[in-house]
Design a protein around this motif. Structure first.
Motif, mmCIF file in Angstrom:
data_model
loop_
_atom_site.group_PDB
_atom_site.id
_atom_site.type_symbol
_atom_site.label_atom_id
_atom_site.label_comp_id
_atom_site.label_asym_id
_atom_site.label_seq_id
_atom_site.Cartn_x
_atom_site.Cartn_y
_atom_site.Cartn_z
ATOM 1 N N ALA A 59 0.834 -1.208 0.000
ATOM 2 C CA ALA A 59 0.000 0.000 0.000
ATOM 3 C C ALA A 59 0.869 1.259 0.000
ATOM 4 O O ALA A 59 0.557 2.242 -0.683
ATOM 5 N N GLN A 60 1.978 1.224 0.756
ATOM 6 C CA GLN A 60 2.868 2.382 0.798
ATOM 7 C C GLN A 60 3.516 2.634 -0.554
ATOM 8 O O GLN A 60 3.681 3.789 -0.974
ATOM 9 N N GLN A 61 3.889 1.559 -1.248
ATOM 10 C CA GLN A 61 4.531 1.732 -2.547
ATOM 11 C C GLN A 61 3.553 2.300 -3.574
ATOM 12 O O GLN A 61 3.953 3.059 -4.452
ATOM 13 N N VAL A 62 2.287 1.933 -3.464
ATOM 14 C CA VAL A 62 1.278 2.515 -4.354
ATOM 15 C C VAL A 62 1.096 3.992 -4.040
ATOM 16 O O VAL A 62 1.005 4.831 -4.947
ATOM 17 N N PRO A 66 8.662 4.881 -5.823
ATOM 18 C CA PRO A 66 8.503 3.458 -6.137
ATOM 19 C C PRO A 66 8.616 2.529 -4.932
ATOM 20 O O PRO A 66 8.176 1.392 -5.006
ATOM 21 N N PHE A 67 9.196 2.977 -3.820
ATOM 22 C CA PHE A 67 9.523 2.046 -2.742
ATOM 23 C C PHE A 67 8.776 2.302 -1.441
ATOM 24 O O PHE A 67 9.040 1.638 -0.436
ATOM 25 N N GLY A 68 7.861 3.248 -1.408
ATOM 26 C CA GLY A 68 7.087 3.472 -0.204
ATOM 27 C C GLY A 68 7.855 4.080 0.943
ATOM 28 O O GLY A 68 7.445 3.979 2.100
ATOM 29 N N PRO A 87 2.391 -6.086 -7.109
ATOM 30 C CA PRO A 87 3.854 -6.210 -7.114
ATOM 31 C C PRO A 87 4.487 -5.433 -5.956
ATOM 32 O O PRO A 87 3.985 -4.404 -5.532
ATOM 33 N N ILE A 88 5.588 -5.980 -5.472
ATOM 34 C CA ILE A 88 6.443 -5.301 -4.497
ATOM 35 C C ILE A 88 7.771 -5.040 -5.203
ATOM 36 O O ILE A 88 8.349 -5.947 -5.804
ATOM 37 N N TYR A 89 8.244 -3.809 -5.142
ATOM 38 C CA TYR A 89 9.497 -3.449 -5.815
ATOM 39 C C TYR A 89 10.645 -3.447 -4.812
ATOM 40 O O TYR A 89 10.514 -2.902 -3.713
ATOM 41 N N GLU A 90 11.747 -4.084 -5.217
ATOM 42 C CA GLU A 90 12.912 -4.215 -4.342
ATOM 43 C C GLU A 90 14.135 -3.606 -4.998
ATOM 44 O O GLU A 90 14.369 -3.799 -6.201
#
Length: 399
Positions: A59-62, A66-68, A87-90
């Protein structure tokens, strides 16, 4: 094999505790200063700080791409960006062995000059990069084989003569069997480092019967290496670059050593300072230290999932709601919510290790937390199984 990767692996418990306390203090200060998400992180011991959950990170990344706000290195200075399901971006910073897998590969037996046949994916998710970075830090060349293409994998292994495989536990067996059917010599493959799937005893025995040393590790796309197996094959030794807690699912409350709970990890990685990141995986701390001489604590390995949400009468019930009900009744120590069917109606039974007189208060707390009525059964301490399960959904799976 008795050689260790470095002196960190064999330091005393007191030395490790003092060093990690100092490193944690620096990491928390760094996170507050450089990662916006942690700017308001309160003071206090680690166990008192809030847990960061994957659903919250998504939710934070949205909301703040890009990384919340959990990455401390500017986007333009990163080496790679990966995307895991969600998706979760790393992020991957431009530093050697960013994911810290050299330690795990070294424990498997990989040494400088050995070729690693790397069968993890090189696109979207970071698994391929994790193992390649570790191998390169050890001075090893890497064949970036990726996934699938079994016949080509076997042909390449016969020609290139790698010493070590890395990939999911079962794919090495598939390659070896295909190579045998093709009449290829794959005898150079004597080591394997596996993760990303269940390493079943039958498969472990299959490799051992053929003289292969195949060890496993536990890591995630967010954290990198968390724990790894050594030649002792007694649990997974916690990596020196993380701090691991085992907490009661749905809470941030640490449980006693030996009790099954959710794996919560704090990284000492300055680029991606995840603080108390809840993996959603279950495990437990093993007593004592490994016979291999490495002195860090050990976990039992992956023991299931902690995110045990279930839908009851059209509403989701989650472990954190059960935990909230317990917190409202101090005399209750542990509980399991059993969901079943009475005819066609969902029913909830909260089995709690608590005095009999606490039943009414627990029933009210359960209804307040879940907005659903349930029956409470109080049982003596030690009655509930030590398996980390907070919600036990016994309803038949729809056919």
């Amino acid at each position: 094999m008795t050689e260790h990767f470095d002196t960190l692996e064999t330091r005393s418990a007191d030395e490790r505790e003092a060093a990690q306390a100092a490193a944690l203090a620096r990491q928390l200060a760094h996170a507050r200063a450089a990662a916006p998400h942690y700017a308001a992180l309160p003071d206090g011991p680690l166990a008192s700080l809030p847990v960061t959950r994957k659903s919250e990170l998504l939710a934070q990344q949205v909301a703040s791409p890009p990384f919340g706000g959990v990455v401390a290195t500017p986007f333009g200075q990163l080496a790679r960006v990966f995307a895991s399901p969600g998706p979760i971006y790393e992020p991957e910073a431009a530093v050697p062995d960013y994911w810290r897998y050299a330690r795990a590969l070294h424990a498997t037996g990989l040494r400088a000059g050995d070729l690693l046949h790397n069968c993890f994916a090189y696109h979207f998710t970071p698994a391929g990069s994790m193992l390649e970075g570790g191998a390169r830090a050890l001075g090893c060349p890497v064949f970036p084989a990726g996934t699938g293409n079994t016949e080509l994998q076997a042909q390449a292994a016969a020609q290139l003569r790698p010493r070590c495989y890395s990939g999911t536990p079962d794919f090495l067996k598939t390659i070896l069997e295909r190579g045998e059917a093709m009449g290829l010599d794959l005898s150079s493959l004597t080591l394997g480092h596996v993760t990303g799937g269940a390493y079943l005893p039958s498969l472990r025995a299959w490799y051992a019967e053929r003289g292969l040393t195949v060890l496993q590790s536990y890591g995630t796309a967010d954290l990198g290496l968390v724990a790894y197996e050594s030649e002792a094959r007694e649990g997974l030794i916690i990596d020196e670059g993380v701090v691991v807690e085992i907490v009661r699912p749905g809470t941030g409350d640490p449980v006693a050593d030996g009790e099954v709970g959710e794996v919560v990890v704090t990284t000492l990685n300055p680029h991606h300072p995840l603080i108390r990141f809840a993996t959603g995986d279950l495990s437990a701390i093993l007593p004592g230290t490994s016979p291999c001489g490495r002195t860090n604590r050990r976990i039992r390995g992956w023991m299931g999932r902690a995110d045990q949400a279930a839908k009851v009468r059209g509403m989701f019930v989650r472990p954190e709601q059960v935990a909230a009900a317990l917190r409202a009744v101090p005399s209750a120590a542990k509980a399991r919510l059993v969901i079943s069917l009475d005819g066609e109606r969902d029913v909830m039974l909260l089995r709690a290790e608590a005095p009999t007189g606490a039943a009414q208060a627990l029933a009210e707390a359960l209804q307040s937390a879940t907005k659903l009525r349930g029956v409470v059964e109080c049982v003596p301490p030690g009655t509930l199984p030590n398996d980390g399960k907070v919600i036990d959904d016994t309803r038949p799976v729809p056919g």
